[in-house]
Design an enzyme around this catalytic site. Structure first.
Site, PDB file in Angstrom:
ATOM      1  N   TYR A 177       0.863  -1.180   0.000  1.00 55.82           N
ATOM      2  CA  TYR A 177       0.000   0.000   0.000  1.00 55.82           C
ATOM      3  C   TYR A 177       0.894   1.223   0.000  1.00 55.82           C
TER       4      TYR A 177
ATOM      5  N   GLN B 149       1.088   4.825  -0.175  1.00 50.19           N
ATOM      6  CA  GLN B 149       0.401   6.114  -0.062  1.00 50.19           C
ATOM      7  C   GLN B 149       1.390   7.197   0.359  1.00 50.19           C
TER       8      GLN B 149
ATOM      9  N   ARG C  54      10.029 -11.303  41.955  1.00 44.77           N
ATOM     10  CA  ARG C  54      11.033 -10.360  42.454  1.00 44.77           C
ATOM     11  C   ARG C  54      10.718  -9.946  43.889  1.00 44.77           C
TER      12      ARG C  54
ATOM     13  N   GLU D  13      -0.689   4.657  10.104  1.00 41.62           N
ATOM     14  CA  GLU D  13      -2.148   4.570   9.946  1.00 41.62           C
ATOM     15  C   GLU D  13      -2.854   5.765  10.570  1.00 41.62           C
TER      16      GLU D  13
HETATM   17  C1  LIG Z   1       8.797  -8.489  20.388  1.00 42.46           C
HETATM   18  C2  LIG Z   1       8.535  -8.239  18.980  1.00 42.46           C
HETATM   19  C3  LIG Z   1       7.109  -8.134  18.635  1.00 42.46           C
HETATM   20  C4  LIG Z   1       6.842  -8.237  17.167  1.00 42.46           C
HETATM   21  C5  LIG Z   1       5.413  -8.494  16.924  1.00 42.46           C
HETATM   22  C6  LIG Z   1       5.089  -8.628  15.472  1.00 42.46           C
HETATM   23  C7  LIG Z   1       3.669  -8.970  15.299  1.00 42.46           C
HETATM   24  C8  LIG Z   1       3.293  -9.176  13.873  1.00 42.46           C
HETATM   25  C9  LIG Z   1       1.879  -9.573  13.843  1.00 42.46           C
HETATM   26  C10 LIG Z   1       1.345  -9.692  12.474  1.00 42.46           C
HETATM   27  C11 LIG Z   1      -0.136  -9.707  12.511  1.00 42.46           C
HETATM   28  C12 LIG Z   1      -0.740  -8.939  11.397  1.00 42.46           C
HETATM   29  C13 LIG Z   1      -1.625  -7.815  11.831  1.00 42.46           C
HETATM   30  C14 LIG Z   1      -1.176  -6.534  11.248  1.00 42.46           C
HETATM   31  C15 LIG Z   1      -2.255  -5.471  11.292  1.00 42.46           C
HETATM   32  C16 LIG Z   1      -1.856  -4.133  11.004  1.00 42.46           C
HETATM   33  C17 LIG Z   1      -0.911  -3.946   9.886  1.00 42.46           C
HETATM   34  C18 LIG Z   1      -0.378  -2.583  10.036  1.00 42.46           C
HETATM   35  C19 LIG Z   1       0.790  -2.352   9.227  1.00 42.46           C
HETATM   36  C20 LIG Z   1       1.081  -0.915   9.395  1.00 42.46           C
HETATM   37  C21 LIG Z   1       1.545  -0.355   8.145  1.00 42.46           C
HETATM   38  C22 LIG Z   1       1.189   1.061   8.046  1.00 42.46           C
HETATM   39  C23 LIG Z   1       0.555   1.519   6.973  1.00 42.46           C
HETATM   40  C24 LIG Z   1       0.262   2.953   6.806  1.00 42.46           C
HETATM   41  O1  LIG Z   1       0.575   3.764   7.621  1.00 42.46           O
HETATM   42  S1  LIG Z   1      -0.586   3.373   5.384  1.00 42.46           S
HETATM   43  C25 LIG Z   1      -0.737   5.121   5.385  1.00 42.46           C
HETATM   44  C26 LIG Z   1      -1.712   5.612   6.393  1.00 42.46           C
HETATM   45  N1  LIG Z   1      -1.901   7.017   6.249  1.00 42.46           N
HETATM   46  C27 LIG Z   1      -2.727   7.703   6.981  1.00 42.46           C
HETATM   47  O2  LIG Z   1      -3.373   7.176   7.859  1.00 42.46           O
HETATM   48  C28 LIG Z   1      -2.884   9.150   6.616  1.00 42.46           C
HETATM   49  C29 LIG Z   1      -3.682   9.920   7.603  1.00 42.46           C
HETATM   50  N2  LIG Z   1      -4.461  10.945   6.928  1.00 42.46           N
HETATM   51  C30 LIG Z   1      -5.786  10.801   6.644  1.00 42.46           C
HETATM   52  O3  LIG Z   1      -6.377   9.776   6.962  1.00 42.46           O
HETATM   53  C31 LIG Z   1      -6.515  11.921   5.973  1.00 42.46           C
HETATM   54  O4  LIG Z   1      -5.793  12.538   5.043  1.00 42.46           O
HETATM   55  C32 LIG Z   1      -7.093  12.905   6.991  1.00 42.46           C
HETATM   56  C33 LIG Z   1      -8.298  12.192   7.565  1.00 42.46           C
HETATM   57  C34 LIG Z   1      -6.164  13.299   8.082  1.00 42.46           C
HETATM   58  C35 LIG Z   1      -7.534  14.237   6.326  1.00 42.46           C
HETATM   59  O5  LIG Z   1      -8.025  14.001   5.085  1.00 42.46           O
HETATM   60  P1  LIG Z   1      -8.478  15.144   4.040  1.00 42.46           P
HETATM   61  O6  LIG Z   1      -8.515  14.569   2.699  1.00 42.46           O
HETATM   62  O7  LIG Z   1      -7.746  16.412   4.258  1.00 42.46           O
HETATM   63  O8  LIG Z   1      -9.884  15.253   4.404  1.00 42.46           O
HETATM   64  P2  LIG Z   1     -10.722  16.191   5.333  1.00 42.46           P
HETATM   65  O9  LIG Z   1     -11.024  17.413   4.526  1.00 42.46           O
HETATM   66  O10 LIG Z   1     -10.136  16.380   6.671  1.00 42.46           O
HETATM   67  O11 LIG Z   1     -11.958  15.279   5.417  1.00 42.46           O
HETATM   68  C36 LIG Z   1     -12.970  15.193   4.460  1.00 42.46           C
HETATM   69  C37 LIG Z   1     -14.085  14.441   5.095  1.00 42.46           C
HETATM   70  O12 LIG Z   1     -13.784  13.049   5.053  1.00 42.46           O
HETATM   71  C38 LIG Z   1     -13.824  12.505   6.366  1.00 42.46           C
HETATM   72  N3  LIG Z   1     -12.869  11.412   6.413  1.00 42.46           N
HETATM   73  C39 LIG Z   1     -11.530  11.490   6.468  1.00 42.46           C
HETATM   74  N4  LIG Z   1     -11.019  10.248   6.502  1.00 42.46           N
HETATM   75  C40 LIG Z   1     -12.043   9.395   6.438  1.00 42.46           C
HETATM   76  C41 LIG Z   1     -12.142   7.977   6.434  1.00 42.46           C
HETATM   77  N5  LIG Z   1     -11.070   7.200   6.527  1.00 42.46           N
HETATM   78  N6  LIG Z   1     -13.344   7.410   6.365  1.00 42.46           N
HETATM   79  C42 LIG Z   1     -14.470   8.185   6.301  1.00 42.46           C
HETATM   80  N7  LIG Z   1     -14.436   9.538   6.312  1.00 42.46           N
HETATM   81  C43 LIG Z   1     -13.242  10.129   6.383  1.00 42.46           C
HETATM   82  C44 LIG Z   1     -13.493  13.668   7.243  1.00 42.46           C
HETATM   83  O13 LIG Z   1     -13.906  13.446   8.563  1.00 42.46           O
HETATM   84  C45 LIG Z   1     -14.248  14.775   6.567  1.00 42.46           C
HETATM   85  O14 LIG Z   1     -15.597  14.647   6.907  1.00 42.46           O
HETATM   86  P3  LIG Z   1     -16.532  15.942   6.969  1.00 42.46           P
HETATM   87  O15 LIG Z   1     -15.920  16.820   8.035  1.00 42.46           O
HETATM   88  O16 LIG Z   1     -17.849  15.395   7.358  1.00 42.46           O
HETATM   89  O17 LIG Z   1     -16.478  16.569   5.618  1.00 42.46           O
HETATM   90  C1  LIG Z   2       6.686   1.613  10.808  1.00 41.61           C
HETATM   91  C2  LIG Z   2       5.919   2.391   9.800  1.00 41.61           C
HETATM   92  C3  LIG Z   2       5.293   1.728   8.759  1.00 41.61           C
HETATM   93  C4  LIG Z   2       4.607   2.449   7.777  1.00 41.61           C
HETATM   94  N1  LIG Z   2       4.059   1.774   6.733  1.00 41.61           N
HETATM   95  C5  LIG Z   2       3.442   2.479   5.732  1.00 41.61           C
HETATM   96  C6  LIG Z   2       2.907   1.801   4.589  1.00 41.61           C
HETATM   97  O1  LIG Z   2       2.952   0.575   4.484  1.00 41.61           O
HETATM   98  N2  LIG Z   2       2.344   2.539   3.618  1.00 41.61           N
HETATM   99  C7  LIG Z   2       2.247   3.887   3.684  1.00 41.61           C
HETATM  100  O2  LIG Z   2       1.716   4.502   2.763  1.00 41.61           O
HETATM  101  N3  LIG Z   2       2.727   4.549   4.763  1.00 41.61           N
HETATM  102  C8  LIG Z   2       3.324   3.887   5.780  1.00 41.61           C
HETATM  103  N4  LIG Z   2       3.828   4.555   6.874  1.00 41.61           N
HETATM  104  C9  LIG Z   2       3.732   6.003   6.924  1.00 41.61           C
HETATM  105  C10 LIG Z   2       2.732   6.516   7.948  1.00 41.61           C
HETATM  106  O3  LIG Z   2       1.431   6.256   7.544  1.00 41.61           O
HETATM  107  C11 LIG Z   2       2.937   8.005   8.186  1.00 41.61           C
HETATM  108  O4  LIG Z   2       4.217   8.181   8.726  1.00 41.61           O
HETATM  109  C12 LIG Z   2       1.858   8.518   9.109  1.00 41.61           C
HETATM  110  O5  LIG Z   2       0.620   8.585   8.445  1.00 41.61           O
HETATM  111  C13 LIG Z   2       2.196   9.885   9.699  1.00 41.61           C
HETATM  112  O6  LIG Z   2       2.422  10.820   8.709  1.00 41.61           O
HETATM  113  P1  LIG Z   2       3.737  11.726   8.667  1.00 41.61           P
HETATM  114  O7  LIG Z   2       4.896  10.861   8.773  1.00 41.61           O
HETATM  115  O8  LIG Z   2       3.553  12.591   7.497  1.00 41.61           O
HETATM  116  O9  LIG Z   2       3.673  12.597   9.978  1.00 41.61           O
HETATM  117  P2  LIG Z   2       3.461  14.163  10.041  1.00 41.61           P
HETATM  118  O10 LIG Z   2       2.057  14.472   9.639  1.00 41.61           O
HETATM  119  O11 LIG Z   2       4.517  14.873   9.335  1.00 41.61           O
HETATM  120  O12 LIG Z   2       3.587  14.366  11.609  1.00 41.61           O
HETATM  121  C14 LIG Z   2       4.602  15.152  12.228  1.00 41.61           C
HETATM  122  C15 LIG Z   2       3.969  15.951  13.382  1.00 41.61           C
HETATM  123  O13 LIG Z   2       3.073  16.921  12.845  1.00 41.61           O
HETATM  124  C16 LIG Z   2       1.839  16.882  13.527  1.00 41.61           C
HETATM  125  N5  LIG Z   2       0.756  17.256  12.598  1.00 41.61           N
HETATM  126  C17 LIG Z   2       0.609  16.894  11.305  1.00 41.61           C
HETATM  127  N6  LIG Z   2      -0.524  17.419  10.789  1.00 41.61           N
HETATM  128  C18 LIG Z   2      -1.109  18.115  11.781  1.00 41.61           C
HETATM  129  C19 LIG Z   2      -2.321  18.876  11.872  1.00 41.61           C
HETATM  130  N7  LIG Z   2      -3.164  19.002  10.837  1.00 41.61           N
HETATM  131  N8  LIG Z   2      -2.615  19.461  13.046  1.00 41.61           N
HETATM  132  C20 LIG Z   2      -1.801  19.311  14.104  1.00 41.61           C
HETATM  133  N9  LIG Z   2      -0.649  18.598  14.082  1.00 41.61           N
HETATM  134  C21 LIG Z   2      -0.310  18.010  12.930  1.00 41.61           C
HETATM  135  C22 LIG Z   2       1.697  15.451  14.006  1.00 41.61           C
HETATM  136  O14 LIG Z   2       0.821  15.377  15.138  1.00 41.61           O
HETATM  137  C23 LIG Z   2       3.141  15.092  14.359  1.00 41.61           C
HETATM  138  O15 LIG Z   2       3.379  15.515  15.665  1.00 41.61           O
HETATM  139  C24 LIG Z   2       4.515   3.855   7.858  1.00 41.61           C
HETATM  140  C25 LIG Z   2       5.126   4.525   8.924  1.00 41.61           C
HETATM  141  C26 LIG Z   2       5.826   3.808   9.888  1.00 41.61           C
HETATM  142  C27 LIG Z   2       6.479   4.554  11.016  1.00 41.61           C
END
Ligand SMILES: CCCCCCCCCCCCCCCCCCCCC/C=C/C(=O)SCCNC(=O)CCNC(=O)[C@H](O)C(C)(C)COP(=O)(O)OP(=O)(O)OC[C@H]1O[C@@H](n2cnc3c(N)ncnc32)[C@H](O)[C@@H]1OP(=O)(O)O
Ligand SMILES: Cc1cc2nc3c(=O)[nH]c(=O)nc-3n(C[C@H](O)[C@H](O)[C@H](O)COP(=O)(O)OP(=O)(O)OC[C@H]3O[C@@H](n4cnc5c(N)ncnc54)[C@H](O)[C@@H]3O)c2cc1C
Length: 643
Positions: free
Chosen positions: A115, A117, A290, A404
């Protein structure tokens, strides 16, 4: 209690069977992991993932069993992204034809997906992504391009070395016009020899925090140089591009583009209790073994678990593990419901589900990461050893606060939902988790009736306190927001208070789900009574920790807050006799815990001593470097004797 924790007898049996399968198979040995270099570590993980896939097929494991198998193998790897994000993205955002073509390939792992993004320059701000997908009408293709350094895809798991395909999020451009960010299925590597396809630059982004945990994952960087993909590889459930270059939107909301994140946030909430319970199990078992101080007449010293301060740090975490387990279960059912509705084009509950998944993701990951670190400290110096299992667990878990959806950014999403709910109060009755905001008059007017510490052992009193605190904080923000001419400016100005109000709202959800669970779903009176104690501990601990909110909103008097704290201390004494039974109920095997301190048999000291001797530095008395760098110092004739 094991059944109550697992959710049902069947769920317990499945997870128990998979835990034993992994623990008894030497391929899944993991104690030596921290000693491996990055390349060996990575190869070792590939080997385990391949073997796991073989087991899944040979043993014909169900989807549920396969999930538990991956969980107990306990090493983040490319399959997490494939199953948890790539497949769900196609399921949620693909058309019927796209699902028909791509899902069978993905489900049989003939292709492996990730994924993609996040970019170097933007993670949270998805609308700010810079990668472009420009439609070329002549060839019926999109041209994927990375126009700047900051547009490089950065972080996707499994992308650096393994994935053959990715869902790439990019700005859709047709005839120079920008049509928002969309997902595209892009092939990254040859299915013949695995080499990157022409026009793509692919690599690993480098070592991450902690050694042996997240470095098993190949988080990647990806750049496009005008790479062409067929038009039908844009995920087209939400919007479509015709071969004439016409852009059309279905009547499904645009937010569905963010659907995969809702799905994974729900999984993350469900998983928080696994990580927290693991740390709590280690710290509780070790706290019983402990002993420090307090020996009388040559008798044994005090078990550290009997110190009130130890209990006040440990038992709220134990209670939180149970609270997160139940709220995770509840969120899963909410998510299953919304998924069915979305499939039937009913989008009415999406905003509430988004707010719940975002807020509970932030609440549970923050508390779990802090909780693991607290458990490490609860184990004193030994907690700092890798063999305690805690440092690696923390290193693995803590990025959950960022990925996420960064936690503060997620809480601001909850705030948007709450502000909207409050501003609609005149004509739209709030439902579900926001229903309490429809009862603002009594919640703003009535104050707490508690008079004795015993009065706090009442679910209604607790619920009302949490509802009143959240309602007063949310309404207070709403009133102050109304004073701003520009609502966006007001939102930014009040964002600190809004995040606190959102946290209060999310804590209300966890407390009320715990109470609901006790009222309806616990088999057996003994189990129920014990869990009641934990439920009160969880709620009163939060009340004590955030008493500033409860007092500042005027719902509690200082006397009532101190009665709550008095009751909390009494409750710790009730948890103590069952502490070990509570953590044994998690059913975490020694293999899974991977901790000398958290051993089931409590045989900590001999095993700690034994583990130390396995360190490579102990292979010989005189190690590499001594003769070269230490002996010359010892043998030199100093000019300045005092130095
Ligand atoms: C000891 C050792 C231990 C080891 C252990 C190992 C164990 C291993 C076990 C394995 C088991 C497997 C299980 C694994 C599970 C998990 C896997 C996880 C892997 C992690 C990998 C990570 C992946 C990633 O990070 S992917 C990238 C993720 N990125 C983000 O999350 C970005 C965040 N940003 C946003 O979501 C948006 O941009 C947002 C919401 C901040 C703002 O969006 P915007 O476009 O600016 O929109 P906005 O104007 O604010 O909103 C418009 C409108 O839409 C609503 N909205 C926003 N988001 C959503 C949504 N998702 N759904 C519905 N509606 C949404 C928002 O509220 C607004 O609404 P209104 O105000 O009503 O208009
Ligand atoms: C281990 C790991 C695995 C990942 N895997 C994936 C993957 O598989 N695919 C993928 O696409 N991405 C992945 N990511 C990326 C991840 O989704 C982003 O790092 C995450 O969404 C946070 O975004 P950023 O890094 O831009 O943080 P930033 O948004 O730059 O955050 C920096 C600081 O700014 C603040 N901030 C940002 N916006 C605002 C706001 N509007 N108001 C107030 N404060 C704000 C935050 O609170 C934070 O303190 C992974 C990240 C990690 C660490």
């Amino acid at each position: 209690m094991k059944v109550a924790w697992a959710g049902s007898r069947e769920a317990f049996q499945v997870s128990d069977r998979m835990a034993k399968l992994v623990a008894n198979d030497p391929v899944f040995e993991k104690f030596s992991k921290p000693m491996l270099g990055r390349k060996e570590l990575f190869k070792n993980t590939l080997r385990k993932a391949a073997y796991a896939w073989k087991l899944i097929n040979d043993l014909r494991l169900t989807e549920e069993e396969a999930k538990w198998l991956r969980h107990y193998i306990d090493e983040p790897n490319y399959t997490d992204l494939h199953w948890e994000m790539f497949v769900p993205a196609i399921e949620g955002q693909g058309t019927k034809e796209q699902k028909k073509k791509w899902l069978p390939l993905a489900q049989t792992m003939q292709i492996i997906g990730t994924y993609a993004q996040t970019e170097l320059g933007h993670g949270s701000n998805v609308q700010g992504l810079e990668t472009t997908a420009t439609f070329d009408r002549q060839t019926d293709e999109f041209v994927m391009h990375s126009p700047t350094l900051t547009s490089s895809k950065w972080w996707p798991g499994g992308m650096a070395k393994v994935a053959t395909h990715a869902i790439v999020y990019a700005r859709l451009i047709i005839d120079g016009l920008f049509h928002g960010v969309h997902g595209f299925i892009v092939q990254l590597r040859s299915l013949e020899d695995h080499s990157p396809l022409p026009g793509l630059t692919l690599g690993d982004i480098g070592m991450k925090f902690g050694h042996g945990t997240y470095n098993t994952m190949d988080n990647g960087v990806l750049r496009f140089d005008h790479v062409r993909i067929p038009r039908n590889q844009m995920l087209m459930r939400v919007s479509q591009v015709t071969k004439e270059g016409k852009y059309a939107q279905s009547d499904v909301p645009r937010q569905l583009l963010y659907g995969t994140m809702v799905s994974v946030r729900q999984t993350i909430v469900a998983d928080a209790s696994k990580a927290l319970s693991r740390a709590v199990c280690i710290a509780t078992r070790y706290s019983v073994v402990r002993r420090q101080f307090g020996s009388r007449n040559g008798g044994p010293e005090t078990q550290v678990i009997d110190y009130k301060t130890q209990q006040s740090r440990l038992f709220p975490l134990l209670a939180s593990a149970y609270a997160f387990r139940f709220v995770g279960e509840w969120l899963k059912s909410l998510y299953i419901d919304v998924k069915q509705r979305l499939e039937a084009n009913d989008f009415s509950t999406l905003p509430e589900t988004h707010a719940c998944t975002a807020g509970l993701k932030a609440l549970t990951t923050a508390a779990t990461a802090d909780g693991i670190e607290e458990c490490r400290k609860l184990c004193g110096g030994h907690g700092y050893l890798i063999s305690s299992g805690l440092p690696e667990l923390f290193a693995f878990y803590v990025p959950a606060c960022s990925y996420e959806g960064e936690n503060v950014v997620m809480m601001l999403q909850v705030a948007r939902f709450l502000v909207k709910t409050v501003s609609n109060l005149g004509y739209k009755q709030p439902v579900g988790t926001a229903a309490y905001l429809g009862r603002v008059t009594p919640l703003l007017q009535n104050n707490c009736a508690v008079q004795t510490a015993e009065d706090w052992l009442n679910p209604d009193a607790i619920l009302e306190a949490f509802e009143a605190r959240a309602a007063r904080m949310v309404i207070g923000c709403g009133e102050r927001l109304a004073m701003f001419e520009n609502p966006e400016e007001g939102f930014a100005e009040l964002s600190i208070d809004l995040v606190e109000a959102s946290l209060a709202h999310c804590q209300l959800i966890t407390v009320s789900v715990f109470i609901q669970k006790l009222n309806h779903e616990i088999p057996g009176n003994g189990v129920k009574r014990s869990l009641e104690v934990l439920c009160y501990v969880y709620a009163l601990f939060l009340l004590h920790k955030h008493q500033g909110d409860f007092l500042a909103t005027g719902y509690l008097t200082p006397k009532q807050a101190s009665l709550a704290n008095e009751q909390l201390r009494t409750l710790y004494s009730k948890v103590r006799p069952n502490a070990i039974a509570f953590v044994d109920s998690f059913n975490h095997m020694d293999h899974y815990l991977c901790s000398v301190l958290g051993r089931y048999d409590g045989n900590v000291y001999p095993k700690l001593y034994e583990a130390a001797w396995k360190d490579p530095l102990n292979d010989s008395d005189i190690v590499d470097g001594i003769q070269q760098y230490v002996q010359p110092i010892l043998k030199q004739k100093l000019h300045y004797a005092k130095l």
